[in-house]
Motif scaffolding. Structure first.
Motif, PDB file in Angstrom:
ATOM      1  N   LEU A 208       0.830  -1.212   0.000  1.00 49.61           N
ATOM      2  CA  LEU A 208       0.000   0.000   0.000  1.00 49.61           C
ATOM      3  C   LEU A 208       0.861   1.257   0.000  1.00 49.61           C
ATOM      4  CD1 LEU A 208      -2.812  -1.062   2.508  1.00 49.61           C
ATOM      5  CD2 LEU A 208      -3.043  -0.716   0.038  1.00 49.61           C
ATOM      6  N   HIS A 209       1.997   1.203   0.687  1.00 49.50           N
ATOM      7  CA  HIS A 209       2.916   2.358   0.692  1.00 49.50           C
ATOM      8  C   HIS A 209       3.453   2.616  -0.713  1.00 49.50           C
ATOM      9  CE1 HIS A 209       5.932   5.185   2.074  1.00 49.50           C
ATOM     10  NE2 HIS A 209       6.878   4.454   1.474  1.00 49.50           N
ATOM     11  N   THR A 210       3.686   1.555  -1.485  1.00 46.79           N
ATOM     12  CA  THR A 210       4.164   1.708  -2.862  1.00 46.79           C
ATOM     13  C   THR A 210       3.192   2.521  -3.702  1.00 46.79           C
ATOM     14  OG1 THR A 210       5.293  -0.434  -2.705  1.00 46.79           O
ATOM     15  CG2 THR A 210       4.923   0.446  -4.916  1.00 46.79           C
ATOM     16  N   PHE A 211       1.899   2.389  -3.390  1.00 47.81           N
ATOM     17  CA  PHE A 211       0.864   3.117  -4.137  1.00 47.81           C
ATOM     18  C   PHE A 211       0.352   4.324  -3.345  1.00 47.81           C
ATOM     19  CE2 PHE A 211       0.850  -1.160  -5.874  1.00 47.81           C
ATOM     20  CZ  PHE A 211       0.842  -0.911  -7.236  1.00 47.81           C
ATOM     21  N   ASP A 212       1.211   4.841  -2.452  1.00 49.63           N
ATOM     22  CA  ASP A 212       0.890   6.045  -1.672  1.00 49.63           C
ATOM     23  C   ASP A 212      -0.393   5.891  -0.860  1.00 49.63           C
ATOM     24  OD1 ASP A 212       3.156   7.400  -2.632  1.00 49.63           O
ATOM     25  OD2 ASP A 212       2.075   8.007  -4.435  1.00 49.63           O
ATOM     26  N   TRP A 213      -0.640   4.672  -0.405  1.00 52.22           N
ATOM     27  CA  TRP A 213      -1.782   4.362   0.465  1.00 52.22           C
ATOM     28  C   TRP A 213      -3.120   4.648  -0.223  1.00 52.22           C
ATOM     29  CZ3 TRP A 213      -0.521   1.627   4.657  1.00 52.22           C
ATOM     30  CH2 TRP A 213       0.804   1.741   5.120  1.00 52.22           C
ATOM     31  N   HIS A 214      -3.151   4.477  -1.542  1.00 54.30           N
ATOM     32  CA  HIS A 214      -4.387   4.632  -2.306  1.00 54.30           C
ATOM     33  C   HIS A 214      -4.791   3.271  -2.865  1.00 54.30           C
ATOM     34  CE1 HIS A 214      -3.267   9.111  -3.054  1.00 54.30           C
ATOM     35  NE2 HIS A 214      -4.003   8.969  -1.960  1.00 54.30           N
ATOM     36  N   PRO A 215      -5.674   2.533  -2.193  1.00 58.19           N
ATOM     37  CA  PRO A 215      -6.081   1.209  -2.695  1.00 58.19           C
ATOM     38  C   PRO A 215      -6.670   1.266  -4.101  1.00 58.19           C
ATOM     39  CG  PRO A 215      -6.823   1.527  -0.431  1.00 58.19           C
ATOM     40  CD  PRO A 215      -6.314   2.847  -0.917  1.00 58.19           C
ATOM     41  N   GLY A 216      -7.383   2.346  -4.414  1.00 59.12           N
ATOM     42  CA  GLY A 216      -7.981   2.456  -5.741  1.00 59.12           C
ATOM     43  C   GLY A 216      -6.930   2.471  -6.842  1.00 59.12           C
ATOM     44  N   THR A 217      -5.818   3.151  -6.601  1.00 56.11           N
ATOM     45  CA  THR A 217      -4.729   3.173  -7.579  1.00 56.11           C
ATOM     46  C   THR A 217      -4.145   1.788  -7.774  1.00 56.11           C
ATOM     47  OG1 THR A 217      -4.194   5.442  -6.906  1.00 56.11           O
ATOM     48  CG2 THR A 217      -2.514   4.237  -8.142  1.00 56.11           C
ATOM     49  N   MET A 218      -3.986   1.065  -6.665  1.00 53.94           N
ATOM     50  CA  MET A 218      -3.458  -0.294  -6.747  1.00 53.94           C
ATOM     51  C   MET A 218      -4.396  -1.192  -7.548  1.00 53.94           C
ATOM     52  SD  MET A 218      -2.669  -2.966  -3.610  1.00 53.94           S
ATOM     53  CE  MET A 218      -4.430  -3.097  -3.214  1.00 53.94           C
ATOM     54  N   VAL A 219      -5.684  -1.105  -7.312  1.00 56.10           N
ATOM     55  CA  VAL A 219      -6.657  -1.943  -8.017  1.00 56.10           C
ATOM     56  C   VAL A 219      -6.685  -1.595  -9.503  1.00 56.10           C
ATOM     57  CG1 VAL A 219      -9.105  -2.494  -8.234  1.00 56.10           C
ATOM     58  CG2 VAL A 219      -8.059  -2.340  -5.963  1.00 56.10           C
ATOM     59  N   ASP A 220      -6.665  -0.317  -9.842  1.00 63.85           N
ATOM     60  CA  ASP A 220      -6.679   0.092 -11.253  1.00 63.85           C
ATOM     61  C   ASP A 220      -5.421  -0.392 -11.975  1.00 63.85           C
ATOM     62  OD1 ASP A 220      -9.098   1.336 -10.888  1.00 63.85           O
ATOM     63  OD2 ASP A 220      -8.230   3.327 -10.545  1.00 63.85           O
ATOM     64  N   THR A 221      -4.277  -0.307 -11.287  1.00 61.86           N
ATOM     65  CA  THR A 221      -3.037  -0.791 -11.891  1.00 61.86           C
ATOM     66  C   THR A 221      -3.081  -2.297 -12.092  1.00 61.86           C
ATOM     67  OG1 THR A 221      -1.827   0.982 -10.761  1.00 61.86           O
ATOM     68  CG2 THR A 221      -0.526  -0.829 -11.651  1.00 61.86           C
ATOM     69  N   ALA A 222      -3.629  -3.010 -11.121  1.00 60.94           N
ATOM     70  CA  ALA A 222      -3.743  -4.467 -11.240  1.00 60.94           C
ATOM     71  C   ALA A 222      -4.658  -4.841 -12.402  1.00 60.94           C
ATOM     72  CB  ALA A 222      -4.264  -5.054  -9.942  1.00 60.94           C
ATOM     73  N   ALA A 223      -5.770  -4.142 -12.552  1.00 60.97           N
ATOM     74  CA  ALA A 223      -6.685  -4.430 -13.659  1.00 60.97           C
ATOM     75  C   ALA A 223      -6.005  -4.195 -15.002  1.00 60.97           C
ATOM     76  CB  ALA A 223      -7.940  -3.570 -13.537  1.00 60.97           C
TER      77      ALA A 223
END
Length: 542
Positions: A208-223
């Motif tokens: 989560l720290h890698t994505f600046d604690w933005h879960p939405g950014t992580m999910v969009d990148t994963a998609a």
């Protein structure tokens, strides 16, 4: 990103050796006396609710959960999250519906629960057979995973080395079950749960720290990196290549929810609590621990796809079983310090201990059933020393064939075996327990029909699924005898399992129904409220 550095491999090897030494020492120190059945089977019911809850959570957080569900989350996104929630729902079902009645009516094994209402050796033998049939496939899958895990972490590919790892892990699981008994295996499950949760929380925080604690950014990148686009975030991707993806997903969820709650190595933990209030507190701790881990594995699985990408995950393993480890490795970035190598070795050790602890618990459940339900019920007056010895010998009798099966099957797709275990739990064990505990008219004939009929139907249907043949990921990809439209059998076998019990009971007629109601009336208070003081003595079957 998919290859581990030399420092991580060295630390992992040291950690593996250390954890094996410590856990064996724990089993020896906490092992039961030779003449004490209560200590071997239940650990004197001395575990606190917190420790017992962590042990129950350890049984639920198996290698199938960490590796398989983690892989489904990484490759299929939303569908994997649904399966993780189904696992949690299974534990909630156990807590609300079955935990206290199982504690009130059981002593050592599932055969005790069924035999409390319907004494007789045939019931116990059937219960033992279903116990073995439901747990041996899962044990084979998890033990075969040891070779693949160590090969991935330590960087070897020789099949002889993998087989040696499987055999060595098999000897460890037999030792844990035979030397430690219930208390020893519980301590290993507790240690595994604490290490897995602690290391998983750290890895999830780093991702989560890698994505600046933005879960939405992580999910969009994963998609975006999943190769599936928006389908990664929608229902049905896991079975998209099947004829009925929606129904297939529902069938899988039913198998996990009902089967996971009723598998014998999980239900045996209900007998180790000292009282009904302790059962409730135990299950509260278990639910909290599993809920936390499902959140952790969701973050790590999606983070693995976002950081490594689908191509990197499938390059390491086409089914994504190494996604949890790849996500942990990617969380540290391209340059890994010594401290990060040490932390990663903690993650790998937790997964390794998960494999060993899960198989040891299942081995103990099978050994207990063989010794107590089959051998002890055959002979009256069998002393505690001989029964405890039989249980230890039974651990060897169960473990050796499983080691051989795992060594032979490690190079094939083993998902049908894991699916078979859950489907048997949902189709045979769940109807038997629900009817026995809550249906006044239920008869011995209905019970045997449920156990035997539900198991037979599941075995027949599973042989025709796409997991066995007819697809590239099947156990036998070169063959095609696929005739059942779903990947799991639960959608059909679960209703049939309940129907067999209902029809078998109706065959007893009105006189039989009256007799069964009278028999249930004698134990109804015990099932619903428990003994008034302490735990009553147990009278063996005639």
């Amino acid at each position: 990103m998919t290859e581990l550095g030399g420092a991580a491999q060295s630390w992992s090897l040291v950690a593996f050796c250390s954890v094996v030494t410590v856990t064996l020492l724990l089993c020896v120190l906490t092992g039961p006396d030779r003449d004490d059945l209560e200590e071997f089977y239940t650990g004197y019911r001395s575990l606190s609710p917190l420790r017992n809850g962590l042990a129950v959570a350890g049984d639920y957080i198996s290698a199938a959960t960490v590796l398989t569900i983690g892989g489904v989350i990484a490759l299929c996104g939303y569908d994997g999250v649904v399966l993780a929630l189904s696992t949690l729902l299974s534990l909630l079902l156990l807590m609300v519906l079955l935990a206290e009645p199982l504690h009130n009516t059981g002593r050592f094994t599932m055969g005790d629960v069924l035999g409390r209402r319907m004494p007789g050796r045939s019931v116990r033998i059937a219960a033992c057979a279903v116990t073995l049939l439901s747990l041996v496939p899962m044990m084979t899958v998890q033990l075969a995973g040891v070779g693949q895990l160590l090969a991935f972490i330590l960087g070897f590919s020789d099949s002889t080395m993998k087989t040696g790892c499987v055999v060595g892990a098999g000897l460890l699981m037999i030792s844990y079950a035979a030397l430690g008994g219930m208390k020893g295996t519980a301590l290993i499950q507790i240690l595994k749960t604490v290490i897995l949760l602690g290391s998983g929380l750290v890895v999830a925080a780093l991702i989560l720290h890698t994505f600046d604690w933005h879960p939405g950014t992580m999910v969009d990148t994963a998609a975006r990196r999943s190769g599936a686009g928006d389908a990664f975030l929608r229902y049905g991707l896991q079975f998209a290549d099947g004829p009925h993806p929606g129904a297939d997903m529902i069938s899988t969820q039913v198998a996990i929810v009902l089967g996971g709650a009723c598998l014998p190595h999980v239900t045996m933990r209900m007998y180790t609590a000292g009282s009904a209030p302790q059962v409730r507190r135990t299950m509260s701790w278990a639910v909290s621990s599993v809920a936390l881990f499902m959140l952790v594995i969701t973050v790590i699985g999606i983070g693995a796809t976002a950081l490594v990408g689908r191509a990197g995950i499938t390059a390491a393993d086409p089914r994504g079983s190494t996604a949890y480890l790849l996500g942990a490795r990617a969380a540290f970035g391209p340059e890994v310090s010594r401290a990060e190598s040490l932390l990663f070795s903690t993650v790998t050790t937790a997964v390794f201990l998960t494999l060993l602890a899960s198989v040891a618990g299942m081995t103990l459940a099978c050994a207990n059933s063989l010794a107590h339900d089959v051998a002890a019920s055959r002979r009256t007056g069998l002393g505690p020393v001989r029964e405890t010895t039989l249980a230890r010998v039974s651990a060897l009798a169960v473990g050796v064939p499983v080691v051989v099966l795992a060594a032979l099957a490690q190079h094939r797709g083993l998902q049908p075996l894991a699916t078979l275990s859950f489907c048997l739990g949902a189709s045979a064990i769940a109807p038997a327990l629900v009817f026995t505990l809550f249906w006044r008219r239920f008869s011995r004939t209905g019970l045997l029909c449920t156990l035997i009929g539900g198991s037979a139907v599941t075995l027949v249907l599973m042989s025709g699924t796409r997991l066995v043949s007819g697809s590239p990921a099947a156990a036998f990809p070169e063959a095609d005898f696929n005739w059942f439209p779903f990947s799991t059998t639960a959608l059909l076998s679960v209703p049939l399992g309940f129907a067999f019990g209902w029809l078998g009971t109706l065959c007893g007629g009105r006189r039989g129904a009256r007799r069964e109601r009278e028999r249930y009336a004698a134990v109804e208070h015990l099932v619903l409220a428990g003994p008034p003081r302490g735990r009553p003595g147990w009278t063996p079957d005639d």
